[in-house]
Scaffold this active site. Structure first.
Site, PDB file in Angstrom:
ATOM      1  N   GLU A 140     -15.461  -7.904   0.732  1.00  0.00           N
ATOM      2  CA  GLU A 140     -14.321  -7.175   0.724  1.00  0.00           C
ATOM      3  C   GLU A 140     -13.942  -6.245   1.849  1.00  0.00           C
ATOM      4  O   GLU A 140     -14.934  -5.348   2.050  1.00  0.00           O
ATOM      5  CB  GLU A 140     -14.152  -6.424  -0.591  1.00  0.00           C
ATOM      6  CG  GLU A 140     -12.830  -6.287  -1.051  1.00  0.00           C
ATOM      7  CD  GLU A 140     -12.843  -5.952  -2.640  1.00  0.00           C
ATOM      8  OE1 GLU A 140     -13.362  -6.543  -3.558  1.00  0.00           O
ATOM      9  OE2 GLU A 140     -12.430  -4.655  -2.906  1.00  0.00           O
ATOM     10  N   ARG A 186     -16.634  -7.412  -9.418  1.00  0.00           N
ATOM     11  CA  ARG A 186     -16.970  -7.184  -8.032  1.00  0.00           C
ATOM     12  C   ARG A 186     -17.362  -8.620  -7.553  1.00  0.00           C
ATOM     13  O   ARG A 186     -18.009  -9.449  -8.210  1.00  0.00           O
ATOM     14  CB  ARG A 186     -18.221  -6.480  -8.001  1.00  0.00           C
ATOM     15  CG  ARG A 186     -18.114  -4.742  -8.400  1.00  0.00           C
ATOM     16  CD  ARG A 186     -17.216  -4.020  -7.491  1.00  0.00           C
ATOM     17  NE  ARG A 186     -17.072  -2.559  -7.497  1.00  0.00           N
ATOM     18  CZ  ARG A 186     -16.167  -2.239  -8.278  1.00  0.00           C
ATOM     19  NH1 ARG A 186     -15.168  -2.794  -8.743  1.00  0.00           N
ATOM     20  NH2 ARG A 186     -15.988  -0.708  -8.450  1.00  0.00           N
ATOM     21  N   HIS A 204      -7.542  -6.377  -5.118  1.00  0.00           N
ATOM     22  CA  HIS A 204      -8.291  -5.518  -5.937  1.00  0.00           C
ATOM     23  C   HIS A 204      -7.450  -4.634  -6.400  1.00  0.00           C
ATOM     24  O   HIS A 204      -7.342  -3.394  -5.987  1.00  0.00           O
ATOM     25  CB  HIS A 204      -9.431  -4.784  -5.001  1.00  0.00           C
ATOM     26  CG  HIS A 204     -10.435  -4.260  -5.709  1.00  0.00           C
ATOM     27  ND1 HIS A 204     -11.628  -4.061  -5.307  1.00  0.00           N
ATOM     28  CD2 HIS A 204     -10.541  -3.864  -7.046  1.00  0.00           C
ATOM     29  CE1 HIS A 204     -12.663  -3.415  -6.346  1.00  0.00           C
ATOM     30  NE2 HIS A 204     -11.646  -3.148  -7.345  1.00  0.00           N
TER      31      HIS A 204
HETATM   32  C1  GLV Z   1     -12.398  -0.588  -9.946  1.00  0.00           C
HETATM   33  O1  GLV Z   1     -12.830  -1.785  -9.319  1.00  0.00           O
HETATM   34  C2  GLV Z   1     -13.173   0.031 -10.507  1.00  0.00           C
HETATM   35  O2  GLV Z   1     -14.422   0.039 -10.377  1.00  0.00           O
HETATM   36  O3  GLV Z   1     -12.648   1.327 -11.051  1.00  0.00           O
END
Ligand code: GLV
Ligand code: GLV
Length: 318
Positions: free
Chosen positions: A262, A233, A280
């Site tokens: 983001e 993250r 992502h």
């Molecule tokens: C992706 O970032 C997730 O948490 O699945």
């Protein structure tokens, strides 16, 4: 009264269709960010909602939807959900662990290789017509064999990244909140991890404790020329400090799949050649995204049938 299901986005695979054979399913088709008020309207009188990782499942949302029994996040991370409010209101929260472990570990390695071997710079050079033949010093990167991979956060994904390190001849050190005995690597404290990582890969969840865990002082503990990879993250790293350390050459490069604000990306990162930036996509394979939908649907189905869901994060009142 007939139970209803809300879903904040269409999902790959046929899991939603299967749910639709048993319960009415309302799916948000509009693209773009979902805000609190729209989420409250979408859930309405639904007993279950399947959410994406950026959907703001706040206390206000949970309090405004009295029929809600389960929030099934379509992600392994759940930092978008107010767990305390869910607990207080007796609402189940579930996630999609395990099915995305391998895909995410693979993408962390794609970033490690892309940034250390300058793969994206090479691609750009060829496309721009600037490849004029083999040269002894063309786009030299850094080798991995004999170097140390640091893994911050040793859950399933961190361990899957460690498993792949052996194939590249790297030694592994890791940090974890709990004591771990593991023959893939050595558990160390955070400072030792930072001081010894030639490549540092992040795999901890985002919590109040890990927000800006990598601030400027901690980033400076990394050896000169080290590489940072983040598929966890964005807010775990102080992005402005990261951009500064990359620009001044303290860090050799970074591979980022996630961002502090983001989907916005720090302006200074966009101008750097030694940074690989992805949108992502850690779990983004056809197989994994469809398995995530199956698991999210199985979580919903279990709770609506009065059973224990397969991937609980917060236990609701069943
Ligand atoms: C992706 O970032 C997730 O948490 O699945
Ligand atoms: C995430 O950190 C996991 O353990 O799956």
């Amino acid at each position: 009264m007939r139970l209803k299901i809300a879903v904040t986005s269409p999902l790959p695979g046929d899991a939603l269709q299967r749910l639709g054979r048993r319960w009415p399913v309302r799916i948000r088709e509009a693209p773009g960010d979902l805000r609190e008020d729209e989420l409250i309207r979408l859930i309405g009188d639904a007993a279950a909602v399947i959410t994406l990782l950026a959907d703001p499942v706040t206390a206000r949302v949970l309090e405004s939807c009295p029929q809600l029994r389960i929030v099934a996040n379509y992600a392994v991370g759940y930092d978008n959900i107010d767990l305390e409010a869910a607990r207080r209101l007796g609402i189940w929260v579930t996630n999609t662990p395990e099915v995305l472990t391998g895909a995410t570990a693979d993408l962390a390695w794609a970033l490690i290789l892309a940034v250390t071997r300058r793969v994206i710079e090479g691609d750009a050079m060829v496309r721009a017509g600037r490849f004029h033949g083999w040269k002894p010093d063309l786009l030299l990167g850094r080798g991995l064999a004999g170097k140390t991979l640091g893994i911050l956060g040793y859950g399933r994904i961190g361990r899957a990244v460690a498993r792949r390190a052996g194939a590249f001849g790297m030694g592994v050190v890791f940090t974890s909140r709990r004591p771990v005995r593991d023959d893939l690597g050595r558990q160390v404290d955070l400072e030792t991890l930072l001081r010894s990582s030639d490549v540092l890969s992040l795999h901890c969840p985002l919590t109040p404790e890990t927000h800006h865990l990598l601030d400027e002082d901690r980033l400076r503990l990394l050896p000169r020329g080290a590489f940072l990879v983040n598929t966890a993250r964005g807010p775990i790293v102080d992005e402005a400090a990261l951009a500064r350390l990359l620009a001044e050459g303290h860090l050799g490069g970074a591979g980022l799949d996630v961002y502090e604000h983001e989907p916005a990306v720090h302006q200074d990162l966009l101008g750097l050649d030694n940074v690989v930036l992805l949108p992502h996509m850690g779990s983004a394979t056809v197989e994994t995204r469809s398995a995530m939908a199956d698991l999210a649907a199985a979580n919903v189905e279990a709770v609506l049938d009065g059973r224990e869901p397969p991937a609980p994060v917060v236990r609701g009142r069943s």
